[in-house]
Motif scaffolding. Structure first.
Motif, short mmCIF file in Angstrom:
data_model
loop_
_atom_site.label_atom_id
_atom_site.label_comp_id
_atom_site.label_asym_id
_atom_site.label_seq_id
_atom_site.Cartn_x
_atom_site.Cartn_y
_atom_site.Cartn_z
N THR A 46 -7.61 11.30 9.53
CA THR A 46 -9.06 11.27 9.74
C THR A 46 -9.70 10.41 8.66
N PRO A 47 -10.52 9.41 9.01
CA PRO A 47 -11.18 8.59 7.99
C PRO A 47 -12.31 9.35 7.31
N LEU A 48 -12.36 9.26 6.00
CA LEU A 48 -13.44 9.88 5.21
C LEU A 48 -14.36 8.79 4.67
N TYR A 49 -14.64 7.81 5.49
CA TYR A 49 -15.55 6.73 5.12
C TYR A 49 -16.31 6.32 6.37
N GLY A 50 -17.38 5.60 6.19
CA GLY A 50 -18.17 5.15 7.33
C GLY A 50 -19.32 6.09 7.62
N PRO A 51 -20.23 5.65 8.48
CA PRO A 51 -21.47 6.40 8.74
C PRO A 51 -21.26 7.75 9.40
N ASP A 52 -20.21 7.90 10.21
CA ASP A 52 -19.99 9.19 10.88
C ASP A 52 -19.70 10.29 9.86
N PHE A 53 -18.84 9.99 8.90
CA PHE A 53 -18.54 11.00 7.88
C PHE A 53 -19.76 11.26 7.00
N THR A 54 -20.45 10.20 6.59
CA THR A 54 -21.63 10.37 5.74
C THR A 54 -22.69 11.23 6.41
N PRO A 112 -4.03 6.09 2.55
CA PRO A 112 -3.85 7.48 2.96
C PRO A 112 -3.93 8.43 1.77
N ALA A 113 -4.26 9.67 2.08
CA ALA A 113 -4.29 10.74 1.09
C ALA A 113 -4.17 12.06 1.81
N ARG A 124 0.83 -1.19 0.00
CA ARG A 124 0.00 0.00 0.00
C ARG A 124 0.87 1.24 0.00
N SER A 125 0.28 2.35 -0.49
CA SER A 125 0.97 3.63 -0.45
C SER A 125 0.90 4.17 0.96
N GLY A 126 2.04 4.25 1.65
CA GLY A 126 2.05 4.77 3.01
C GLY A 126 2.12 3.64 4.01
N PRO A 127 2.00 3.96 5.30
CA PRO A 127 2.12 2.97 6.36
C PRO A 127 1.01 1.93 6.30
N PRO A 128 1.28 0.71 6.78
CA PRO A 128 0.25 -0.33 6.77
C PRO A 128 -0.83 -0.03 7.79
N PRO A 129 -2.03 -0.64 7.62
CA PRO A 129 -3.09 -0.43 8.60
C PRO A 129 -2.62 -0.80 10.00
N GLY A 130 -3.01 -0.01 10.98
CA GLY A 130 -2.62 -0.27 12.36
C GLY A 130 -1.35 0.44 12.76
N CYS A 131 -0.60 0.96 11.78
CA CYS A 131 0.62 1.70 12.09
C CYS A 131 0.24 3.00 12.80
N PRO A 132 1.05 3.46 13.78
CA PRO A 132 0.74 4.72 14.46
C PRO A 132 0.60 5.90 13.52
N PRO A 175 -4.22 15.44 6.52
CA PRO A 175 -4.00 14.01 6.28
C PRO A 175 -5.27 13.22 6.55
N VAL A 176 -5.66 12.38 5.62
CA VAL A 176 -6.89 11.61 5.76
C VAL A 176 -6.67 10.18 5.26
N GLU A 177 -7.65 9.34 5.54
CA GLU A 177 -7.74 8.02 4.91
C GLU A 177 -9.01 8.00 4.09
N ILE A 178 -8.89 7.68 2.81
CA ILE A 178 -10.05 7.66 1.93
C ILE A 178 -10.67 6.27 1.82
N ALA A 179 -9.98 5.28 2.34
CA ALA A 179 -10.47 3.92 2.50
C ALA A 179 -9.58 3.29 3.55
N PRO A 180 -10.00 2.21 4.18
CA PRO A 180 -9.16 1.60 5.21
C PRO A 180 -7.76 1.30 4.69
N GLY A 181 -6.73 1.91 5.32
CA GLY A 181 -5.35 1.68 4.92
C GLY A 181 -4.92 2.43 3.68
#
Length: 449
Positions: free
Chosen positions: A19-27, A53-54, A5-13, A45-51
């Motif tokens: 900030t995640p831009l997916y899921g019911p809270d953002f919607t 980054p953008a 993946r581009s950037g750190p793997p999921p779970g990395c600090p 800095p955001v995540e546009i899908a799990p893992g």
């Protein structure tokens, strides 16, 4: 391709600060999320899908700088694409396609030229007439019930009817196109939706190669750019994506504003100026495409005091940039919003898109002037996905219309105008043969292979 993946793997600090831009809270409340992101400045800095980054551009002037400088911020995603897995859910919206959206320079000029030439051949008077006919037919269908869902019964169907006419697309193919495009925007089984979209567009291209007509698909084929079937499909994806999904959201969001905001109450009695004002406000505050126009820096770069890593997506938040609280000017009566983009990739069909939405809304308010929301506005819900901003439903009530007499109903059956061209047709270019090779290659690209 590699599965790194581009950037750190999921779970990395390193992901913890994104900030995640997916899921019911953002919607449910993206406005709150954009406001919180401003603590980072004009880029966050955001995540546009799990893992995945953008960097999200939420500052108006920073967005303009990125949009207007393709040499520093190119649109070609292939370096990023080589680093993400084939099942990355945003890949169908962001993966490379050889069309005007994902290219720059001479390649971009060539394919965009074909599209702008085809758009210029649309007669706007004919387009208005067809939208009016289509709107009347749809209102005739649900009018006698005294209630309707303006999304499923109107805003979703009307752009499809217009698209089918403009592109010479039979209704069965049109239904499949909308199903595929909706799945991509909502990130619901996006790979399956991509495959449906691909097959359908190849079928449309094959049909128009065999039976050209006065439609945009045929005009794209006629253009001296001499687009291959592969290029035709990719260009049609861009045009269809801009002509159906965002148009539905613009109509739906515009009607929501008109029916819920007292400032626009006079529009319900047919005030066309108020309708234009409402469309402008939606394009500023709730644009139908909320986040897109992704760019990929060729090297590490600093912009607005923020480090942008090489190849990591830099996504323009049209909503975030338009609502930048530092903007010094009034938005009312101002069309300097970024809903249509800016720079060399500015939407070439904004005039047609605005006409379709305004006529669609005018027709509703003209024929159903007592229309009202059937539920409190705060109970309306939004479709998932961070790329767009669209309602799941818009239930309304009104005094039932009398059922149209059979003769009137027959008169209102939608018929395409005899001719669309507004200019002398271009000389036909030599036809390129289709092949299964292009189809399999394209399907592989869309899977990220």
């Amino acid at each position: 391709m590699t599965s790194d993946r581009s950037g750190p793997p999921p779970g990395c600090p390193a992901h913890a600060s994104r900030t995640p831009l997916y899921g019911p809270d953002f919607t449910a409340d993206p406005t709150r999320v954009y406001a919180e992101l401003r603590r980072h400045g004009s880029i966050a800095p955001v995540e546009i899908a799990p893992g995945t980054p953008a960097m999200l551009v939420i500052g108006y002037h920073t967005a303009l700088e990125v949009l207007r400088e393709p040499a520093r911020f190119p649109r070609d995603p292939r370096r990023w694409q080589a680093r993400v897995p084939a099942d990355c859910p945003v890949l169908p919206m962001m993966g490379y396609r050889p069309n005007a959206l994902f290219t720059d320079g001479a390649v971009h000029a060539r394919v965009r030229g074909a599209a702008t030439s085809a758009l210029a051949r649309i007669d706007l008077n004919n387009l208005r007439s067809y939208v009016e006919q289509s709107a009347d037919m749809l209102i005739d269908r649900f009018g006698p019930a005294g209630k309707a869902d303006l999304i499923s019964e109107y805003a979703r169907i009307l752009p499809l009817m217009v698209f089918n006419l403009l592109f010479g697309c039979p209704p069965d193919l049109g239904d499949r196109l909308v199903e595929g495009m909706s799945g991509i925007f909502e990130l619901v089984e996006p790979e399956k939706a991509n495959e449906l979209l691909t097959r359908t567009l190849f079928d449309l291209v094959a049909l128009k190669r065999a039976q050209p007509g006065p439609d945009m698909t045929s005009w794209l084929m006629e253009h001296p750019a001499d687009l291959t079937d592969e290029e035709m499909v990719h260009q049609l994806v861009t045009l269809q994506a801009g002509g159906t999904e965002p148009e539905m959201n613009l109509i739906g969001n515009g009607m929501r504003l008109l029916l819920s905001d007292d400032r626009f109450a006079h529009a319900l009695s047919g005030g066309s100026l108020a309708i234009e004002d409402a469309i402008d406000e939606i394009l500023w505050t709730d644009p139908p495409i909320a986040n897109y126009a992704t760019h990929y820096p060729l090297s590490d770069i600093s912009l607005a005091g923020t480090h942008l890593p090489e190849g990591e997506p830099v996504v323009i938040s049209f909503t975030g940039a338009n609502t930048d609280p530092s903007l010094p000017f009034e938005r009312t009566g101002n069309r300097a919003h970024l809903a249509w983009g800016a720079g060399p990739h500015t939407c070439p069909a904004q005039m047609q898109a605005r006409l379709i939405a305004s006529v669609a809304i005018e027709k509703l308010l003209d024929r159903l002037p007592d229309m009202r929301l059937a539920v409190p506005v705060e109970r309306l819900t939004w479709r998932p996905g961070f790329f767009h901003r669209g309602l799941t439903a818009l239930p309304v009530e009104f005094v039932p219309l009398p059922a149209p007499a059979p003769a009137l109903a027959e008169h209102r059956e939608v018929t395409p105008p005899p001719s669309w061209p507004a200019e002398t047709p271009l000389p036909r270019a030599s036809s390129r043969s289709r092949s299964q090779h292009w189809r399999s290659t394209l399907m592989g690209w869309w899977r990220g292979q």
